[in-house]
Design a protein around this motif. Structure first.
Motif, PDB file in Angstrom:
ATOM      1  N   ILE A 110     -16.265   8.693  16.266  1.00 28.54           N
ATOM      2  CA  ILE A 110     -17.642   8.647  15.767  1.00 28.54           C
ATOM      3  C   ILE A 110     -17.687   8.945  14.269  1.00 28.54           C
ATOM      4  O   ILE A 110     -18.446   8.308  13.530  1.00 28.54           O
ATOM      5  CB  ILE A 110     -18.559   9.622  16.551  1.00 28.54           C
ATOM      6  CG1 ILE A 110     -18.577   9.266  18.036  1.00 28.54           C
ATOM      7  CG2 ILE A 110     -19.976   9.617  15.974  1.00 28.54           C
ATOM      8  CD1 ILE A 110     -18.997   7.840  18.351  1.00 28.54           C
ATOM      9  N   ILE A 111     -16.882   9.874  13.793  1.00 26.77           N
ATOM     10  CA  ILE A 111     -16.836  10.155  12.357  1.00 26.77           C
ATOM     11  C   ILE A 111     -16.449   8.883  11.597  1.00 26.77           C
ATOM     12  O   ILE A 111     -17.108   8.516  10.615  1.00 26.77           O
ATOM     13  CB  ILE A 111     -15.872  11.323  12.041  1.00 26.77           C
ATOM     14  CG1 ILE A 111     -16.481  12.652  12.504  1.00 26.77           C
ATOM     15  CG2 ILE A 111     -15.533  11.374  10.543  1.00 26.77           C
ATOM     16  CD1 ILE A 111     -15.526  13.832  12.445  1.00 26.77           C
ATOM     17  N   SER A 112     -15.416   8.209  12.036  1.00 24.41           N
ATOM     18  CA  SER A 112     -14.993   6.958  11.383  1.00 24.41           C
ATOM     19  C   SER A 112     -16.099   5.918  11.431  1.00 24.41           C
ATOM     20  O   SER A 112     -16.350   5.212  10.444  1.00 24.41           O
ATOM     21  CB  SER A 112     -13.730   6.404  12.050  1.00 24.41           C
ATOM     22  OG  SER A 112     -12.659   7.271  11.866  1.00 24.41           O
ATOM     23  N   HIS A 113     -16.773   5.826  12.563  1.00 20.07           N
ATOM     24  CA  HIS A 113     -17.871   4.859  12.728  1.00 20.07           C
ATOM     25  C   HIS A 113     -19.006   5.159  11.752  1.00 20.07           C
ATOM     26  O   HIS A 113     -19.512   4.256  11.079  1.00 20.07           O
ATOM     27  CB  HIS A 113     -18.367   4.898  14.178  1.00 20.07           C
ATOM     28  CG  HIS A 113     -19.500   3.975  14.460  1.00 20.07           C
ATOM     29  ND1 HIS A 113     -19.368   2.608  14.425  1.00 20.07           N
ATOM     30  CD2 HIS A 113     -20.794   4.222  14.787  1.00 20.07           C
ATOM     31  CE1 HIS A 113     -20.532   2.041  14.709  1.00 20.07           C
ATOM     32  NE2 HIS A 113     -21.411   3.003  14.934  1.00 20.07           N
ATOM     33  N   VAL A 114     -19.402   6.420  11.654  1.00 20.69           N
ATOM     34  CA  VAL A 114     -20.509   6.804  10.773  1.00 20.69           C
ATOM     35  C   VAL A 114     -20.136   6.599   9.302  1.00 20.69           C
ATOM     36  O   VAL A 114     -20.948   6.131   8.506  1.00 20.69           O
ATOM     37  CB  VAL A 114     -20.955   8.254  11.056  1.00 20.69           C
ATOM     38  CG1 VAL A 114     -21.968   8.736  10.030  1.00 20.69           C
ATOM     39  CG2 VAL A 114     -21.542   8.364  12.463  1.00 20.69           C
ATOM     40  N   ILE A 115     -18.910   6.902   8.937  1.00 18.51           N
ATOM     41  CA  ILE A 115     -18.442   6.654   7.565  1.00 18.51           C
ATOM     42  C   ILE A 115     -18.543   5.161   7.249  1.00 18.51           C
ATOM     43  O   ILE A 115     -18.988   4.774   6.163  1.00 18.51           O
ATOM     44  CB  ILE A 115     -17.004   7.175   7.366  1.00 18.51           C
ATOM     45  CG1 ILE A 115     -16.994   8.708   7.354  1.00 18.51           C
ATOM     46  CG2 ILE A 115     -16.378   6.606   6.086  1.00 18.51           C
ATOM     47  CD1 ILE A 115     -15.605   9.327   7.412  1.00 18.51           C
ATOM     48  N   SER A 116     -18.169   4.333   8.213  1.00 24.39           N
ATOM     49  CA  SER A 116     -18.218   2.880   7.991  1.00 24.39           C
ATOM     50  C   SER A 116     -19.643   2.372   7.795  1.00 24.39           C
ATOM     51  O   SER A 116     -19.848   1.295   7.236  1.00 24.39           O
ATOM     52  CB  SER A 116     -17.550   2.131   9.145  1.00 24.39           C
ATOM     53  OG  SER A 116     -18.386   2.084  10.290  1.00 24.39           O
ATOM     54  N   LEU A 117     -20.623   3.148   8.223  1.00 22.92           N
ATOM     55  CA  LEU A 117     -22.029   2.769   8.072  1.00 22.92           C
ATOM     56  C   LEU A 117     -22.629   3.251   6.750  1.00 22.92           C
ATOM     57  O   LEU A 117     -23.815   3.067   6.507  1.00 22.92           O
ATOM     58  CB  LEU A 117     -22.848   3.297   9.253  1.00 22.92           C
ATOM     59  CG  LEU A 117     -22.469   2.719  10.623  1.00 22.92           C
ATOM     60  CD1 LEU A 117     -23.248   3.427  11.733  1.00 22.92           C
ATOM     61  CD2 LEU A 117     -22.690   1.224  10.662  1.00 22.92           C
TER      62      LEU A 117
END
Length: 174
Positions: A110-117
């Motif tokens: 989720i951290i990686s996903h949110v950073i990508s956003l």
């Protein structure tokens, strides 16, 4: 399981006291920032609701549903997004709130996903941290309680979709 004796690991009073402290700490750390609290459903909804009531700065709140356990007692090792973040988090300081850090796979994903956003920053906050089960190198930025490697329920954590409503964290004695 209900015929077994409940062993209360963390009382309602202990949870309440720690959440007040954590809310104050987050309020100071995020002062003058654009805070977006991202609650990972379903396990963290009770924790998130109680926590944000103690955050004293303007806060936007969103929810995301993931799955890594299915109907099992242990993580299956992969994370699926069931319902993604409903808002544009670009430019926000996102605080991901989850019930428990176990293997760390969900939080890492989720951290990686949110950073990508496009979030300005991303930190994590958990009710419980089960360090002995970690499979990835991740440490929650905010944590209420560290616990041993036990299967626990209550205060949002479930067993077979039950016990989320219990106001304390417990396991069953054999």
């Amino acid at each position: 399981m209900d015929n077994k004796k409940r062993n209360i690991l963390i009382s309602k009073e202990q949870i309440d006291e720690r959440i007040v402290q954590l809310g104050a700490e987050i309020s100071v750390d995020y002062n003058n920032k654009k805070l977006y609290v991202l609650s990972l459903l379903r396990g963290s909804f009770i924790f998130t609701a109680d926590l944000v009531r103690h955050i004293t700065i303007p806060t936007k709140i969103g929810f995301m549903t993931t799955s890594s356990y299915g109907d099992k007692l242990e993580s299956k090792g992969s994370v699926n997004i069931i319902n993604d973040i409903p808002d544009n988090v670009s430019g926000f300081d996102v605080l991901i709130v989850d019930d428990i850090a176990d293997t760390g796979l969900t939080m890492d994903f989720i951290i990686s996903h949110v950073i990508s956003l496009g979030a300005s920053s991303v930190k994590s906050c958990v009710l419980l941290d089960k360090i002995d089960r970690r499979k990835v190198d991740i440490t929650p930025d905010y944590c209420c309680f560290e616990i041993p490697d036990l299967f626990v329920v209550g205060y949002g954590l479930n067993y077979g979709d039950y016990y989320r409503n219990v106001p304390y964290v417990f396991n069953w004695e054999d």
